[in-house]
Scaffold this motif. Sequence first.
Motif, PDB file in Angstrom:
ATOM      1  N   GLN A 180      -4.812 -18.964  -1.087  1.00 36.74           N
ATOM      2  CA  GLN A 180      -5.368 -17.902  -1.931  1.00 36.74           C
ATOM      3  C   GLN A 180      -4.562 -16.620  -1.752  1.00 36.74           C
ATOM      4  OE1 GLN A 180      -7.934 -18.276  -4.206  1.00 36.74           O
ATOM      5  NE2 GLN A 180      -7.561 -20.427  -3.730  1.00 36.74           N
ATOM      6  N   PHE A 181      -3.386 -16.579  -2.343  1.00 38.78           N
ATOM      7  CA  PHE A 181      -2.467 -15.467  -2.153  1.00 38.78           C
ATOM      8  C   PHE A 181      -3.009 -14.148  -2.697  1.00 38.78           C
ATOM      9  CE2 PHE A 181       0.295 -19.286  -2.413  1.00 38.78           C
ATOM     10  CZ  PHE A 181       0.667 -19.301  -1.082  1.00 38.78           C
ATOM     11  N   SER A 182      -3.896 -14.207  -3.667  1.00 39.08           N
ATOM     12  CA  SER A 182      -4.440 -12.971  -4.245  1.00 39.08           C
ATOM     13  C   SER A 182      -5.295 -12.197  -3.247  1.00 39.08           C
ATOM     14  CB  SER A 182      -5.258 -13.288  -5.498  1.00 39.08           C
ATOM     15  OG  SER A 182      -6.369 -14.102  -5.157  1.00 39.08           O
ATOM     16  N   LEU A 183      -5.745 -12.842  -2.182  1.00 41.51           N
ATOM     17  CA  LEU A 183      -6.594 -12.175  -1.196  1.00 41.51           C
ATOM     18  C   LEU A 183      -5.802 -11.474  -0.090  1.00 41.51           C
ATOM     19  CD1 LEU A 183      -9.340 -14.922  -0.868  1.00 41.51           C
ATOM     20  CD2 LEU A 183      -9.509 -12.720  -2.040  1.00 41.51           C
ATOM     21  N   TYR A 184      -4.500 -11.669  -0.060  1.00 46.19           N
ATOM     22  CA  TYR A 184      -3.682 -11.047   0.987  1.00 46.19           C
ATOM     23  C   TYR A 184      -3.772  -9.525   0.944  1.00 46.19           C
ATOM     24  CZ  TYR A 184      -1.577 -15.256   2.889  1.00 46.19           C
ATOM     25  OH  TYR A 184      -1.391 -16.453   3.533  1.00 46.19           O
ATOM     26  N   HIS A 185      -3.867  -8.943  -0.256  1.00 44.33           N
ATOM     27  CA  HIS A 185      -3.957  -7.478  -0.346  1.00 44.33           C
ATOM     28  C   HIS A 185      -5.235  -6.968   0.321  1.00 44.33           C
ATOM     29  CE1 HIS A 185      -0.389  -7.152  -2.750  1.00 44.33           C
ATOM     30  NE2 HIS A 185      -0.855  -8.073  -3.583  1.00 44.33           N
ATOM     31  N   LEU A 186      -6.348  -7.660   0.097  1.00 43.59           N
ATOM     32  CA  LEU A 186      -7.608  -7.287   0.745  1.00 43.59           C
ATOM     33  C   LEU A 186      -7.485  -7.448   2.259  1.00 43.59           C
ATOM     34  CD1 LEU A 186     -10.610  -6.509   0.705  1.00 43.59           C
ATOM     35  CD2 LEU A 186     -11.125  -8.950   0.362  1.00 43.59           C
ATOM     36  N   HIS A 187      -6.895  -8.556   2.688  1.00 40.29           N
ATOM     37  CA  HIS A 187      -6.719  -8.837   4.114  1.00 40.29           C
ATOM     38  C   HIS A 187      -5.902  -7.732   4.787  1.00 40.29           C
ATOM     39  CE1 HIS A 187      -6.506 -11.557   7.598  1.00 40.29           C
ATOM     40  NE2 HIS A 187      -5.215 -11.281   7.680  1.00 40.29           N
ATOM     41  N   LYS A 188      -4.793  -7.359   4.159  1.00 39.78           N
ATOM     42  CA  LYS A 188      -3.934  -6.319   4.730  1.00 39.78           C
ATOM     43  C   LYS A 188      -4.628  -4.963   4.714  1.00 39.78           C
ATOM     44  CE  LYS A 188       0.061  -8.441   2.747  1.00 39.78           C
ATOM     45  NZ  LYS A 188       1.331  -8.220   2.052  1.00 39.78           N
ATOM     46  N   SER A 189      -5.328  -4.651   3.648  1.00 32.94           N
ATOM     47  CA  SER A 189      -6.014  -3.354   3.555  1.00 32.94           C
ATOM     48  C   SER A 189      -7.071  -3.212   4.638  1.00 32.94           C
ATOM     49  CB  SER A 189      -6.660  -3.190   2.175  1.00 32.94           C
ATOM     50  OG  SER A 189      -5.686  -3.098   1.165  1.00 32.94           O
ATOM     51  N   LEU A 190      -7.858  -4.249   4.842  1.00 30.63           N
ATOM     52  CA  LEU A 190      -8.880  -4.192   5.882  1.00 30.63           C
ATOM     53  C   LEU A 190      -8.257  -4.136   7.275  1.00 30.63           C
ATOM     54  CD1 LEU A 190     -11.527  -6.655   4.407  1.00 30.63           C
ATOM     55  CD2 LEU A 190     -11.642  -4.152   4.508  1.00 30.63           C
ATOM     56  N   ALA A 191      -7.128  -4.831   7.456  1.00 27.90           N
ATOM     57  CA  ALA A 191      -6.433  -4.769   8.740  1.00 27.90           C
ATOM     58  C   ALA A 191      -5.919  -3.361   9.005  1.00 27.90           C
ATOM     59  CB  ALA A 191      -5.288  -5.779   8.765  1.00 27.90           C
ATOM     60  N   VAL A 192      -5.418  -2.698   7.976  1.00 29.17           N
ATOM     61  CA  VAL A 192      -4.961  -1.311   8.136  1.00 29.17           C
ATOM     62  C   VAL A 192      -6.139  -0.426   8.539  1.00 29.17           C
ATOM     63  CG1 VAL A 192      -4.068   0.703   6.890  1.00 29.17           C
ATOM     64  CG2 VAL A 192      -2.942  -1.520   6.630  1.00 29.17           C
ATOM     65  N   LEU A 193      -7.306  -0.714   7.998  1.00 33.97           N
ATOM     66  CA  LEU A 193      -8.509   0.044   8.344  1.00 33.97           C
ATOM     67  C   LEU A 193      -8.880  -0.139   9.819  1.00 33.97           C
ATOM     68  CD1 LEU A 193     -10.833   1.801   7.261  1.00 33.97           C
ATOM     69  CD2 LEU A 193     -12.013  -0.318   6.662  1.00 33.97           C
ATOM     70  N   VAL A 194      -8.589  -1.288  10.375  1.00 32.85           N
ATOM     71  CA  VAL A 194      -8.912  -1.568  11.778  1.00 32.85           C
ATOM     72  C   VAL A 194      -8.042  -0.737  12.731  1.00 32.85           C
ATOM     73  CG1 VAL A 194      -8.865  -3.372  13.571  1.00 32.85           C
ATOM     74  CG2 VAL A 194      -9.843  -3.870  11.325  1.00 32.85           C
ATOM     75  N   ILE A 195      -6.829  -0.406  12.316  1.00 33.65           N
ATOM     76  CA  ILE A 195      -5.889   0.289  13.215  1.00 33.65           C
ATOM     77  C   ILE A 195      -6.471   1.583  13.775  1.00 33.65           C
ATOM     78  CG2 ILE A 195      -3.624   1.423  13.363  1.00 33.65           C
ATOM     79  CD1 ILE A 195      -2.647  -0.745  11.339  1.00 33.65           C
ATOM     80  N   PRO A 196      -6.938   2.534  12.943  1.00 35.30           N
ATOM     81  CA  PRO A 196      -7.490   3.756  13.551  1.00 35.30           C
ATOM     82  C   PRO A 196      -8.761   3.495  14.353  1.00 35.30           C
ATOM     83  CG  PRO A 196      -7.765   3.808  11.171  1.00 35.30           C
ATOM     84  CD  PRO A 196      -6.907   2.623  11.489  1.00 35.30           C
ATOM     85  N   LEU A 197      -9.560   2.513  13.927  1.00 42.06           N
ATOM     86  CA  LEU A 197     -10.762   2.175  14.689  1.00 42.06           C
ATOM     87  C   LEU A 197     -10.393   1.652  16.072  1.00 42.06           C
ATOM     88  CD1 LEU A 197     -12.872   0.417  11.901  1.00 42.06           C
ATOM     89  CD2 LEU A 197     -13.106   2.767  12.753  1.00 42.06           C
ATOM     90  N   LEU A 198      -9.356   0.821  16.132  1.00 42.03           N
ATOM     91  CA  LEU A 198      -8.906   0.302  17.423  1.00 42.03           C
ATOM     92  C   LEU A 198      -8.375   1.433  18.301  1.00 42.03           C
ATOM     93  CD1 LEU A 198      -8.329  -2.071  19.323  1.00 42.03           C
ATOM     94  CD2 LEU A 198      -6.116  -2.329  18.164  1.00 42.03           C
ATOM     95  N   MET A 199      -7.618   2.357  17.715  1.00 38.57           N
ATOM     96  CA  MET A 199      -7.092   3.476  18.501  1.00 38.57           C
ATOM     97  C   MET A 199      -8.230   4.333  19.056  1.00 38.57           C
ATOM     98  SD  MET A 199      -3.549   4.566  16.519  1.00 38.57           S
ATOM     99  CE  MET A 199      -4.406   5.487  15.285  1.00 38.57           C
TER     100      MET A 199
END
Length: 176
Positions: free
Chosen positions: A35-54
């Motif tokens: 499901q390649f169309s979902l990669y954008h959502l996956h990456k966007s949510l992962a980017v959101l995790v970065i500041p939360l992790l910091m």
Amino acid sequence: MDRHSQTTHRLLHWVMAALVIFLISLGYYMTTYQQFSLYHLHKSLAVLVIPLLMIRVFLRIRDPWRSGAAALPRWVSAYHWLLLVGLLLMLVSGAAYSGFGGYGIGFFGIELVSASKDALQQYTAYSATLSTFGQQVHVAAGYALSALLGLHVVAALKHHFVDRDNTLRHMLWARG
């Protein structure tokens, strides 16, 4: 730790738990069913995790894990740090996979790392070797982090049903 800090830690814990469980589930789904169309959502949510992790790491350095007034045993604290390091490894390896692969990294439509495409609009890697390595680490870390998270859930249930202590109630905001 004061009540405000406890609330902040709990909120970060549950927001990150929901995001990470969703991201891992989405990753398995995307790769299993192509499901390649979902990669954008996956990456966007992962980017959101970065500041939360910091923020979470900063707060945990300032306020180490505790059980009541006492510090947790070293191995328990090490396990919690391993969860955070595993998450960091997932984020870095995913960024390497996507970024070096020329796929780009976006955050809900905002381009953070540009994609690399040829004249036929096919993705071209900046470094296929680093992208492949990132992908291999990302997959392996995904399985390892899934196992660590499964163990985390089992430990919480053990605290609640076997030890009958207030660990799970404490994380669910209940008094006990």
